[in-house]
Design an enzyme around this catalytic site. Structure first.
Site, PDB file in Angstrom:
ATOM      1  CG  ASN A 182      -1.714   1.236   1.420  1.00 29.20           C
ATOM      2  OD1 ASN A 182      -1.770   2.070   0.507  1.00 29.20           O
ATOM      3  ND2 ASN A 182      -2.342   1.385   2.573  1.00 29.20           N
ATOM      4  CE  LYS A 190       0.029   3.153   4.772  1.00 29.54           C
ATOM      5  NZ  LYS A 190       0.219   3.186   6.226  1.00 29.54           N
ATOM      6  CG  HIS A 222      -5.522   1.854   5.450  1.00 29.94           C
ATOM      7  ND1 HIS A 222      -5.021   2.791   6.320  1.00 29.94           N
ATOM      8  CD2 HIS A 222      -4.544   0.946   5.254  1.00 29.94           C
ATOM      9  CE1 HIS A 222      -3.770   2.460   6.620  1.00 29.94           C
ATOM     10  NE2 HIS A 222      -3.459   1.351   5.990  1.00 29.94           N
ATOM     11  CD  GLU A 229      -2.526   5.387   6.916  1.00 27.96           C
ATOM     12  OE1 GLU A 229      -2.557   5.441   5.670  1.00 27.96           O
ATOM     13  OE2 GLU A 229      -1.597   4.844   7.548  1.00 27.96           O
ATOM     14  CD  GLU A 278      -3.128  -2.463   7.317  1.00 29.67           C
ATOM     15  OE1 GLU A 278      -2.146  -2.823   6.679  1.00 29.67           O
ATOM     16  OE2 GLU A 278      -3.580  -1.307   7.259  1.00 29.67           O
ATOM     17  N   GLY A 327       3.186   2.162  10.690  1.00 26.49           N
ATOM     18  CA  GLY A 327       4.140   3.263  10.552  1.00 26.49           C
ATOM     19  C   GLY A 327       4.925   3.569  11.813  1.00 26.49           C
ATOM     20  CB  SER A 374       5.869  -1.999  11.633  1.00 21.95           C
ATOM     21  OG  SER A 374       5.505  -0.666  11.945  1.00 21.95           O
ATOM     22  N   GLY A 380       3.142  -1.233   4.135  1.00 20.79           N
ATOM     23  CA  GLY A 380       3.148   0.196   3.832  1.00 20.79           C
ATOM     24  C   GLY A 380       4.543   0.659   3.455  1.00 20.79           C
ATOM     25  N   GLY A 381       5.233   1.268   4.407  1.00 18.79           N
ATOM     26  CA  GLY A 381       6.537   1.894   4.154  1.00 18.79           C
ATOM     27  C   GLY A 381       7.527   1.026   3.398  1.00 18.79           C
TER      28      GLY A 381
HETATM   29  P1  13P Z   1       3.467   0.296   7.512  1.00 16.76           P
HETATM   30  O1  13P Z   1       3.942  -0.984   6.890  1.00 16.76           O
HETATM   31  O2  13P Z   1       4.183   1.517   7.011  1.00 16.76           O
HETATM   32  O3  13P Z   1       3.407   0.205   8.996  1.00 16.76           O
HETATM   33  O4  13P Z   1       1.934   0.503   7.018  1.00 16.76           O
HETATM   34  C1  13P Z   1       1.059  -0.542   7.125  1.00 16.76           C
HETATM   35  C2  13P Z   1      -0.181  -0.209   6.402  1.00 16.76           C
HETATM   36  O5  13P Z   1      -0.921   0.678   6.799  1.00 16.76           O
HETATM   37  C3  13P Z   1      -0.490  -0.945   5.161  1.00 16.76           C
HETATM   38  O6  13P Z   1      -1.780  -0.685   4.722  1.00 16.76           O
END
Ligand code: 13P
Length: 246
Positions: A5, A7, A91, A93, A163, A169, A209, A230-231
């Protein structure tokens, strides 16, 4: 499945450069489905770049109406036409910053299915909720109001992503045991709402993470059917290392 993802990261030029470097690194990875969810504007560049490869493209959100006066929104049909096969829904967020609710998650999921997209429906508790011992209560509520509101046939065509918000993050990954317990609980919710068979069949991804150095421990858990990254999905080498972890 290993899904990335992105983002609100990566322009079209970034997207082309990413796939030029990433695809050769994962071309032998046949053990899992690989999915990448770029921002809306980079979807055409991503779809073009992955043509003929083992990578599929996902949206990060949609609106449930087919079309209309809904400024700033994108429909399931528009994502499908652009070449998406998947879409992330609910999600944390979106829930935290954009007012998404369990009800809107259910409506968006149905809309995605109606246009042939495979929804990846996200649930997860906040840190305070975990510390108050309310994790199962929150997951159960999110499940019942969201994916639990689907028909059994609809439910059989979605994926879930667990999640925990405190792990997103933050570098603070859920331990394999914590993730496994939450996945097991979600499977029990699915079994209560639908059937043992549907509960056993649903794929549940873990997100929060996920990195090359913790993916192995997480994927060793039988309850985890993949990861939503994510990251670490923004970097070709680290995302490829996660895909190639088995
Ligand atoms: P991170 O892997 O950056 O923690 O993000 C996870 C996420 O929100 C994937 O949708």
């Amino acid at each position: 499945m290993i899904a990335g993802n992105w983002k609100m990261y990566k322009t079209q030029a970034d997207t082309r450069a990413f796939f030029a470097a990433f695809l050769p690194l994962v071309s032998d990875a046949l053990h899992c489905d690989i999915v990448v969810a770029p921002p809306f504007t980079s979807i055409p560049a991503a779809v073009e770049a992955v043509k003929g490869s083992n990578v599929a493209i996902s949206g990060q959100n949609l609106f449930w109406q087919k079309e209309g006066a809904f400024t700033g929104e994108v429909s399931a049909g528009m994502l499908a036409e652009a070449g998406c096969q998947f879409v992330i829904i609910g999600h944390s967020e979106r829930r935290q910053y954009f007012g998404e609710t369990d009800g809107s998650v259910a409506q968006k999921t149905r809309a995605a299915l109606a246009d042939g997209l495979v929804p990846i429906v996200c649930v997860g508790e906040m840190l305070a909720e975990r510390e108050e011992g309310r994790t199962q209560e929150v997951l159960s509520q999110q499940f019942i109001g969201g994916p639990g509101a689907l028909t059994p046939e609809e439910f059989s065509r979605i994926l879930l992503a667990y999640e925990p918000v405190w792990a997103i993050g933050t570098g603070r990954t859920a331990t394999p045991e914590i993730a496994s317990a939450a996945h097991g609980f979600l499977r029990r919710c699915a079994s209560d709402q639908f059937s043992d068979e549907l509960a056993a069949g649903i794929r549940i991804l873990y997100g929060g993470s996920v990195k090359p150095d913790n993916i192995q421990g997480l994927m060793a858990q039988q309850e985890l059917d993949g990861a939503l990254v994510g990251g670490a999905s923004l970097d070709t080498k680290s995302f490829a290392a996660i895909v190639n972890c088995n």
